[in-house]
Design an enzyme around this catalytic site. Structure first.
Site, PDB file in Angstrom:
ATOM      1  CE  LYS A  64      14.172   1.473  -3.150  1.00 17.68           C
ATOM      2  NZ  LYS A  64      13.195   1.688  -2.066  1.00 17.68           N
ATOM      3  CG  ASN A  65      10.134  -0.031  -4.148  1.00 14.50           C
ATOM      4  OD1 ASN A  65      11.061   0.094  -3.350  1.00 14.50           O
ATOM      5  ND2 ASN A  65       9.495   0.996  -4.681  1.00 14.50           N
ATOM      6  CB  CYS A  77       8.518  11.901   6.361  1.00  9.29           C
ATOM      7  SG  CYS A  77       8.263  10.415   5.505  1.00  9.29           S
ATOM      8  NE  ARG A 112       6.616   7.070   2.343  1.00 10.94           N
ATOM      9  CZ  ARG A 112       7.590   6.567   1.596  1.00 10.94           C
ATOM     10  NH1 ARG A 112       8.809   7.072   1.638  1.00 10.94           N
ATOM     11  NH2 ARG A 112       7.355   5.574   0.790  1.00 10.94           N
ATOM     12  N   PRO A 113       1.777   8.441   6.768  1.00 12.31           N
ATOM     13  CG  PRO A 113      -0.480   8.971   6.454  1.00 12.31           C
ATOM     14  CD  PRO A 113       0.896   9.288   5.954  1.00 12.31           C
ATOM     15  CG  ASP A 159      -4.094   6.119   8.109  1.00 12.58           C
ATOM     16  OD1 ASP A 159      -3.023   6.293   7.488  1.00 12.58           O
ATOM     17  OD2 ASP A 159      -5.202   6.356   7.605  1.00 12.58           O
ATOM     18  CG  ASP A 187       8.875   5.606  -6.432  1.00 13.04           C
ATOM     19  OD1 ASP A 187       8.408   6.483  -5.681  1.00 13.04           O
ATOM     20  OD2 ASP A 187       9.071   4.441  -6.070  1.00 13.04           O
ATOM     21  CB  ILE A 243       1.502   9.410  -4.809  1.00 19.67           C
ATOM     22  CG1 ILE A 243       0.909   8.895  -6.115  1.00 19.67           C
ATOM     23  CG2 ILE A 243       1.652   8.272  -3.779  1.00 19.67           C
ATOM     24  CD1 ILE A 243      -0.397   8.178  -6.006  1.00 19.67           C
ATOM     25  NE  ARG A 258      17.031   4.722   1.124  1.00 16.45           N
ATOM     26  CZ  ARG A 258      15.996   5.460   0.727  1.00 16.45           C
ATOM     27  NH1 ARG A 258      16.131   6.753   0.520  1.00 16.45           N
ATOM     28  NH2 ARG A 258      14.812   4.918   0.559  1.00 16.45           N
TER      29      ARG A 258
HETATM   30  C1  UD1 Z   1       5.735   2.306  -1.915  1.00 12.96           C
HETATM   31  C2  UD1 Z   1       7.111   2.352  -2.545  1.00 12.96           C
HETATM   32  C3  UD1 Z   1       7.493   3.776  -2.907  1.00 12.96           C
HETATM   33  C4  UD1 Z   1       6.407   4.373  -3.811  1.00 12.96           C
HETATM   34  C5  UD1 Z   1       5.028   4.230  -3.173  1.00 12.96           C
HETATM   35  C6  UD1 Z   1       3.892   4.700  -4.085  1.00 12.96           C
HETATM   36  C7  UD1 Z   1       8.300   0.528  -1.467  1.00 12.96           C
HETATM   37  C8  UD1 Z   1       9.382   0.096  -0.540  1.00 12.96           C
HETATM   38  N1  UD1 Z   1       8.087   1.841  -1.567  1.00 12.96           N
HETATM   39  O1  UD1 Z   1       5.795   3.096  -0.730  1.00 12.96           O
HETATM   40  O2  UD1 Z   1       8.744   3.749  -3.590  1.00 12.96           O
HETATM   41  O3  UD1 Z   1       6.682   5.738  -4.004  1.00 12.96           O
HETATM   42  O4  UD1 Z   1       4.791   2.851  -2.837  1.00 12.96           O
HETATM   43  O5  UD1 Z   1       3.909   4.002  -5.269  1.00 12.96           O
HETATM   44  O6  UD1 Z   1       7.674  -0.297  -2.121  1.00 12.96           O
HETATM   45  N2  UD1 Z   1      -0.893   6.333   2.979  1.00 12.96           N
HETATM   46  C9  UD1 Z   1      -1.769   6.662   4.001  1.00 12.96           C
HETATM   47  N3  UD1 Z   1      -1.944   5.773   5.032  1.00 12.96           N
HETATM   48  C10 UD1 Z   1      -1.288   4.579   5.063  1.00 12.96           C
HETATM   49  C11 UD1 Z   1      -0.389   4.258   4.017  1.00 12.96           C
HETATM   50  C12 UD1 Z   1      -0.208   5.165   2.993  1.00 12.96           C
HETATM   51  O7  UD1 Z   1      -2.378   7.719   3.996  1.00 12.96           O
HETATM   52  O8  UD1 Z   1      -1.487   3.812   6.021  1.00 12.96           O
HETATM   53  C13 UD1 Z   1      -0.661   7.303   1.892  1.00 12.96           C
HETATM   54  C14 UD1 Z   1       0.782   7.820   1.898  1.00 12.96           C
HETATM   55  O9  UD1 Z   1       0.930   8.900   2.762  1.00 12.96           O
HETATM   56  C15 UD1 Z   1       0.975   8.219   0.468  1.00 12.96           C
HETATM   57  C16 UD1 Z   1       0.143   7.197  -0.288  1.00 12.96           C
HETATM   58  O10 UD1 Z   1      -0.763   6.640   0.651  1.00 12.96           O
HETATM   59  O11 UD1 Z   1       0.454   9.499   0.233  1.00 12.96           O
HETATM   60  C17 UD1 Z   1       0.965   6.114  -0.939  1.00 12.96           C
HETATM   61  O12 UD1 Z   1       1.627   5.367   0.017  1.00 12.96           O
HETATM   62  P1  UD1 Z   1       1.952   3.815  -0.158  1.00 12.96           P
HETATM   63  O13 UD1 Z   1       1.312   3.285  -1.396  1.00 12.96           O
HETATM   64  O14 UD1 Z   1       1.627   3.163   1.127  1.00 12.96           O
HETATM   65  O15 UD1 Z   1       3.514   3.864  -0.376  1.00 12.96           O
HETATM   66  P2  UD1 Z   1       4.601   3.022   0.350  1.00 12.96           P
HETATM   67  O16 UD1 Z   1       4.157   1.607   0.463  1.00 12.96           O
HETATM   68  O17 UD1 Z   1       5.073   3.739   1.554  1.00 12.96           O
END
Ligand code: UD1
Length: 418
Positions: A22-23, A116, A121-122, A124, A305, A327, A397
């Site tokens: 999926k991812n 959320c 899940r920012p 930024d 996950d 995470i 999902r």
């Molecule tokens: C993806 C996966 C999800 C998995 C996650 C971590 C998909 C569709 N989803 O989610 O299943 O659990 O990777 O392996 O592929 N963060 C920030 N700022 C940002 C972006 C992220 O602070 O701009 C933080 C998030 O809050 C979180 C951490 O970084 O604590 C990991 O997030 P991220 O790696 O971005 O996960 P996703 O891409 O949302």
């Protein structure tokens, strides 16, 4: 509403081909519109999030044809840069369309899903990187208005290896002028899959799988053919189900390297694991021992996950397992439900202590989220009697026909629609 019924106690035996990831599928689907091309994407799982991504592509003007396991996308006719709120809300990871739309159309209008599940899940990191590439982004509540006359390459250092931010930057960078370097990039297999697909579209991109990814433009190709790799979290789930219930299963269609940390802990817990090429065999007596301390981390560390799912497999393991979640801030939503089965779990801050109990008993549980729902199923398979998992629609999902796959392995699982 979907209610999953699980009668625990059966051992699992047999072979199972693991669905496509999926991812990996979702960013590849978003990427299919970055350049005008016709893409044949194979091994795409049939899931609600994939349906949502296909609806977004159609809305944007792509021609999308689906047949079993394959999606054909013709993105030559993209004529819209706005994703309506209803479509964005269907899929949390729809933010990945931001980089794709900016790259293709020079603008993007989208909104972020609110409230959320796993905690804040920012985005930024996504926003600051795209701004560094020349995008102007205005945020109004949960609406995002993005515009870029011309995107340009940039040298970007991520303070955390965010999977989604790495993907968004890769997509925008394909349409940017000049060279983009992402330092501190996520190293997940899904990033490698995205690089492979973008390469088949003609992108000049290298480094995925390491912490530095470099993108320097494209020599567009009209057609791309890509096969999505197997889903490492689904494979982890089936492996954990076998570990908890006992039995011997053979998984194919997924690279063992992609979920080695999960296999490592199952091995430490007493399972026998053999893997050759894309085949993994897991044997379990059903009597496990606590494998020590598990800490979630970005790839190649232990995947967040898989955390609720491995926890569910270890509820009866002799001794105490310490799990630390690094995470997401709210990733222990499965705990209160697992306790209802008789599990002994204590949570303090980011650490959970799982003290193995002799027996679990069937109960009525509520699936808190996608992986939490899968955890309920894994735990229920090793519980005495019948469990009911309500609000289990989340599971679909991420899992394609999980009920059928478990039944084919000998489990008693059936779904009631109310
Ligand atoms: C993806 C996966 C999800 C998995 C996650 C971590 C998909 C569709 N989803 O989610 O299943 O659990 O990777 O392996 O592929 N963060 C920030 N700022 C940002 C972006 C992220 O602070 O701009 C933080 C998030 O809050 C979180 C951490 O970084 O604590 C990991 O997030 P991220 O790696 O971005 O996960 P996703 O891409 O949302």
């Amino acid at each position: 509403m979907e209610i999953w019924h699980v009668r625990g106690g059966n051992r699992l035996f047999g072979s199972c081909r693991v669905q496509g990831s999926k991812n990996a599928s979702l960013p590849v689907l978003a990427a299919s519109m970055v350049l005008p091309a016709r893409s044949q994407i194979r091994n795409v799982p049939q899931l609600r999030d994939v349906d949502a991504a296909a609806s977004i592509l159609s809305h944007l003007g792509c021609r999308v044809e689906r047949s079993e396991g394959e999606i054909c996308i013709d993105s030559t006719g993209v004529n819209c840069a706005e994703v309506p709120h209803e479509l964005m809300a269907e899929m949390r990871s729809s933010v990945i369309f931001m980089g794709a739309l900016l790259g293709r159309c020079g603008e993007a209008k989208l909104s972020l899903p609110g409230g959320c599940q796993l905690g804040k899940r920012p985005i930024d990191l996504h926003l600051s990187a795209l701004r560094a590439m020349g995008a102007q982004i205005d945020e109004e509540g949960r609406d995002l208005f993005c515009r870029a006359e011309r995107l340009h390459g940039a040298d970007i250092t991520l303070r955390f290896p965010s999977v989604g931010a790495t993907e968004n930057i890769m997509l925008a960078a394909c349409a940017a002028e000049g060279r983009t370097t992402i330092r501190g990039a996520a190293r997940e297999p899904e990033i490698v899959a995205l690089q492979d697909y973008l390469t088949s579209l003609g992108a000049h991109i290298a480094g995925a799988g390491s912490d530095t990814v470099v993108i320097c433009g494209v020599s567009p190709r009209p057609e791309a053919d890509f096969t999505v790799p197997g889903d490492r979290i689904v494979a982890s789930t089936l492996a954990c189900a076998c570990a908890a219930a006992g039995g011997r299963i053979i998984l194919s269609g997924v690279k063992p390297d992609h979920f080695l940390t999960v296999l490592h802990f199952l091995n430490e817990a007493g399972c026998d694991i053999i893997h050759v090429n894309d085949i993994v065999e897991i044997s379990s007596s059903g009597s496990l021992r606590a494998p020590g301390s598990i800490v979630t981390a970005p790839y190649p560390g232990f995947p967040t996950d898989a955390q609720p799912i491995l926890m569910a497999a270890l509820l009866r393991a002799e001794g105490t397992t310490q799990i630390t979640e690094t995470i997401f801030e709210n990733r222990y939503r499965q705990v209160s439900e697992l306790r209802r089965l008789g599990a002994d779990i204590r949570v303090k801050d980011t650490t959970a202590l799982v003290r193995g109990v002799k027996e679990l008993h069937g109960e009525t549980l509520t699936a808190p989220d996608l992986r939490g729902g899968a955890a309920m199923i894994v735990a229920a398979l090793s519980a005495r009697g019948e469990s009911r998992v309500i609000d289990a629609g989340h599971i679909k999902r991420g899992y394609e026909n999980l009920d059928d796959r478990l039944c084919a392995l000998g489990a008693e699982v059936w779904i009631e629609h109310t």
